[in-house]
Motif scaffolding. Structure first.
Motif, mmCIF file in Angstrom:
data_model
loop_
_atom_site.group_PDB
_atom_site.id
_atom_site.type_symbol
_atom_site.label_atom_id
_atom_site.label_comp_id
_atom_site.label_asym_id
_atom_site.label_seq_id
_atom_site.Cartn_x
_atom_site.Cartn_y
_atom_site.Cartn_z
ATOM 1 N N THR A 11 10.861 -3.192 -4.978
ATOM 2 C CA THR A 11 9.442 -4.047 -4.636
ATOM 3 C C THR A 11 9.657 -5.359 -4.317
ATOM 4 O OG1 THR A 11 8.797 -4.594 -6.855
ATOM 5 C CG2 THR A 11 7.981 -2.432 -6.048
ATOM 6 N N LEU A 12 8.793 -5.801 -3.633
ATOM 7 C CA LEU A 12 8.790 -7.374 -2.870
ATOM 8 C C LEU A 12 7.265 -7.812 -3.285
ATOM 9 C CD1 LEU A 12 10.342 -6.998 0.689
ATOM 10 C CD2 LEU A 12 11.546 -7.966 -1.445
ATOM 11 N N ASP A 13 7.356 -9.257 -3.260
ATOM 12 C CA ASP A 13 6.055 -10.051 -3.293
ATOM 13 C C ASP A 13 6.081 -10.767 -2.058
ATOM 14 O OD1 ASP A 13 5.156 -9.142 -5.836
ATOM 15 O OD2 ASP A 13 6.109 -10.760 -6.787
ATOM 16 N N LEU A 14 4.876 -10.691 -1.385
ATOM 17 C CA LEU A 14 4.819 -11.641 -0.326
ATOM 18 C C LEU A 14 3.792 -12.601 -0.426
ATOM 19 C CD1 LEU A 14 5.316 -11.785 2.919
ATOM 20 C CD2 LEU A 14 3.016 -10.325 3.273
ATOM 21 N N ASN A 15 4.463 -13.776 -0.210
ATOM 22 C CA ASN A 15 3.595 -15.068 -0.258
ATOM 23 C C ASN A 15 3.612 -15.856 0.879
ATOM 24 O OD1 ASN A 15 3.439 -14.956 -3.465
ATOM 25 N ND2 ASN A 15 5.673 -14.671 -3.385
ATOM 26 N N ILE A 16 2.866 -16.871 1.081
ATOM 27 C CA ILE A 16 2.766 -17.717 2.079
ATOM 28 C C ILE A 16 2.994 -19.143 1.654
ATOM 29 C CG2 ILE A 16 1.004 -18.353 3.986
ATOM 30 C CD1 ILE A 16 -0.583 -16.045 3.527
ATOM 31 N N ALA A 17 3.786 -20.019 2.461
ATOM 32 C CA ALA A 17 3.809 -21.218 2.134
ATOM 33 C C ALA A 17 3.394 -21.843 3.322
ATOM 34 C CB ALA A 17 5.272 -21.710 2.034
ATOM 35 N N ILE A 18 2.158 -22.851 3.153
ATOM 36 C CA ILE A 18 1.374 -23.607 4.151
ATOM 37 C C ILE A 18 1.972 -24.838 4.065
ATOM 38 C CG2 ILE A 18 -0.669 -24.016 5.572
ATOM 39 C CD1 ILE A 18 -1.679 -21.110 4.454
ATOM 40 N N GLU A 46 -3.757 -19.013 11.372
ATOM 41 C CA GLU A 46 -4.146 -18.211 10.322
ATOM 42 C C GLU A 46 -4.397 -16.891 10.440
ATOM 43 O OE1 GLU A 46 -8.149 -18.476 7.418
ATOM 44 O OE2 GLU A 46 -7.098 -20.471 7.993
ATOM 45 N N GLU A 47 -5.247 -16.561 11.638
ATOM 46 C CA GLU A 47 -5.421 -15.049 11.991
ATOM 47 C C GLU A 47 -4.173 -14.413 11.952
ATOM 48 O OE1 GLU A 47 -7.168 -13.496 15.951
ATOM 49 O OE2 GLU A 47 -8.853 -13.886 14.663
ATOM 50 N N LEU A 48 -3.270 -14.818 12.879
ATOM 51 C CA LEU A 48 -2.055 -14.086 13.138
ATOM 52 C C LEU A 48 -1.212 -14.098 11.691
ATOM 53 C CD1 LEU A 48 0.279 -13.107 14.918
ATOM 54 C CD2 LEU A 48 1.063 -15.127 15.531
ATOM 55 N N ALA A 56 9.103 -27.444 7.282
ATOM 56 C CA ALA A 56 8.519 -28.604 7.957
ATOM 57 C C ALA A 56 7.164 -28.732 7.842
ATOM 58 C CB ALA A 56 9.145 -29.256 9.099
ATOM 59 N N ASP A 57 6.340 -30.094 7.985
ATOM 60 C CA ASP A 57 4.987 -30.123 8.147
ATOM 61 C C ASP A 57 4.617 -29.052 9.398
ATOM 62 O OD1 ASP A 57 4.718 -32.018 6.215
ATOM 63 O OD2 ASP A 57 4.391 -33.558 7.438
ATOM 64 N N ASP A 58 3.407 -28.817 9.310
ATOM 65 C CA ASP A 58 2.756 -27.899 10.294
ATOM 66 C C ASP A 58 3.556 -26.429 10.339
ATOM 67 O OD1 ASP A 58 1.053 -29.898 11.420
ATOM 68 O OD2 ASP A 58 2.851 -30.652 12.133
ATOM 69 N N ASP A 59 4.384 -26.160 9.488
ATOM 70 C CA ASP A 59 5.077 -24.887 9.470
ATOM 71 C C ASP A 59 4.155 -23.889 8.370
ATOM 72 O OD1 ASP A 59 7.344 -25.412 10.820
ATOM 73 O OD2 ASP A 59 8.555 -25.676 9.176
ATOM 74 N N VAL A 60 4.247 -22.427 8.732
ATOM 75 C CA VAL A 60 3.738 -21.524 8.010
ATOM 76 C C VAL A 60 4.813 -20.431 7.817
ATOM 77 C CG1 VAL A 60 1.761 -19.777 7.859
ATOM 78 C CG2 VAL A 60 1.290 -21.974 8.774
ATOM 79 N N ALA A 61 5.155 -20.244 6.536
ATOM 80 C CA ALA A 61 6.156 -19.430 6.265
ATOM 81 C C ALA A 61 5.899 -18.254 5.354
ATOM 82 C CB ALA A 61 7.319 -20.087 5.445
ATOM 83 N N LEU A 71 9.171 -13.579 1.459
ATOM 84 C CA LEU A 71 9.575 -12.195 0.419
ATOM 85 C C LEU A 71 10.562 -12.526 -0.623
ATOM 86 C CD1 LEU A 71 10.453 -9.988 3.627
ATOM 87 C CD2 LEU A 71 8.432 -10.114 2.639
ATOM 88 N N SER A 72 9.823 -12.439 -1.611
ATOM 89 C CA SER A 72 10.303 -12.533 -3.128
ATOM 90 C C SER A 72 10.700 -11.152 -3.738
ATOM 91 C CB SER A 72 9.618 -13.468 -4.005
ATOM 92 O OG SER A 72 9.282 -14.633 -3.400
ATOM 93 N N PRO A 73 11.843 -10.550 -3.762
ATOM 94 C CA PRO A 73 12.396 -9.417 -4.437
ATOM 95 C C PRO A 73 12.105 -9.508 -5.887
ATOM 96 C CG PRO A 73 14.243 -10.513 -3.578
ATOM 97 C CD PRO A 73 13.077 -11.452 -3.231
ATOM 98 N N ASN A 74 11.547 -8.244 -6.543
ATOM 99 C CA ASN A 74 11.354 -8.269 -7.750
ATOM 100 C C ASN A 74 12.788 -7.597 -8.405
ATOM 101 O OD1 ASN A 74 8.791 -9.361 -7.892
ATOM 102 N ND2 ASN A 74 8.156 -7.499 -6.751
ATOM 103 N N PHE A 75 13.118 -8.028 -9.726
ATOM 104 C CA PHE A 75 14.254 -7.360 -10.126
ATOM 105 C C PHE A 75 14.023 -7.183 -11.454
ATOM 106 C CE2 PHE A 75 15.928 -10.369 -6.931
ATOM 107 C CZ PHE A 75 17.001 -9.584 -6.358
ATOM 108 N N GLU A 76 14.923 -5.953 -11.859
ATOM 109 C CA GLU A 76 14.709 -5.327 -13.381
ATOM 110 C C GLU A 76 15.430 -6.305 -14.227
ATOM 111 O OE1 GLU A 76 12.783 -2.983 -13.807
ATOM 112 O OE2 GLU A 76 12.712 -2.136 -11.772
ATOM 113 N N LYS A 77 15.398 -6.032 -15.571
ATOM 114 C CA LYS A 77 16.152 -6.687 -16.395
ATOM 115 C C LYS A 77 17.576 -6.801 -16.479
ATOM 116 C CE LYS A 77 12.507 -6.924 -19.893
ATOM 117 N NZ LYS A 77 11.916 -6.506 -21.223
ATOM 118 N N ASP A 78 17.972 -5.679 -15.986
ATOM 119 C CA ASP A 78 19.580 -5.648 -15.813
ATOM 120 C C ASP A 78 20.005 -6.037 -14.362
ATOM 121 O OD1 ASP A 78 18.747 -3.734 -13.893
ATOM 122 O OD2 ASP A 78 19.771 -1.981 -14.841
ATOM 123 N N GLY A 79 19.096 -6.921 -13.498
ATOM 124 C CA GLY A 79 19.612 -7.467 -12.364
ATOM 125 C C GLY A 79 19.403 -6.774 -11.126
#
Length: 119
Positions: free
Chosen positions: A29-36, A51-53, A8-13, A16-24
């Protein structure tokens, strides 16, 4: 927050996006992203604190992967919190058990499932 809820609005998430090989298979490894989401509440000071937290959590994630001693300390603390039931609201356990699931005497374990011996 229910996993099916929309951010929702005002959320910061932290996402974690796991990375997969071609065989699934998971690459380990993971990529860490921020959704603001659009910020409609709060002051400049409170938004700065959030933001600091968020940046501190991202730093912890990086340190877990880069610093063996830090990783060990976090793992030790996590096990203690899990054992005391403090990482998950006890009222949500049934919901989580349904998400993890068990059928035909086959239990699906996740990384934090308590086991005895080798699992």
């Amino acid at each position: 927050m229910n996993p099916n809820d929309v951010i929702a609005d005002d959320d910061v998430a932290l996402v974690l996006s796991p990375n997969f090989e071609k065989d699934g298979t998971w690459s380990g490894t993971l990529d860490l992203n921020i959704a603001i989401m659009p910020v409609e509440k709060g002051t400049e000071e409170s938004i700065g604190a959030i933001e600091e937290l968020t940046n501190m959590l991202i730093t912890c994630f990086r340190l877990i992967t880069e610093d063996e001693e830090f990783h060990h300390q976090v793992m030790k603390a996590m096990i203690q919190y899990v054992d005391r039931g403090e990482l998950l609201d006890q009222d949500k356990l049934d919901e989580v058990e349904q998400m993890i699931g068990a059928s035909d005497n086959v239990y699906k374990l996740n990384a934090w499932t308590k086991t005895r011996g080798n699992a």
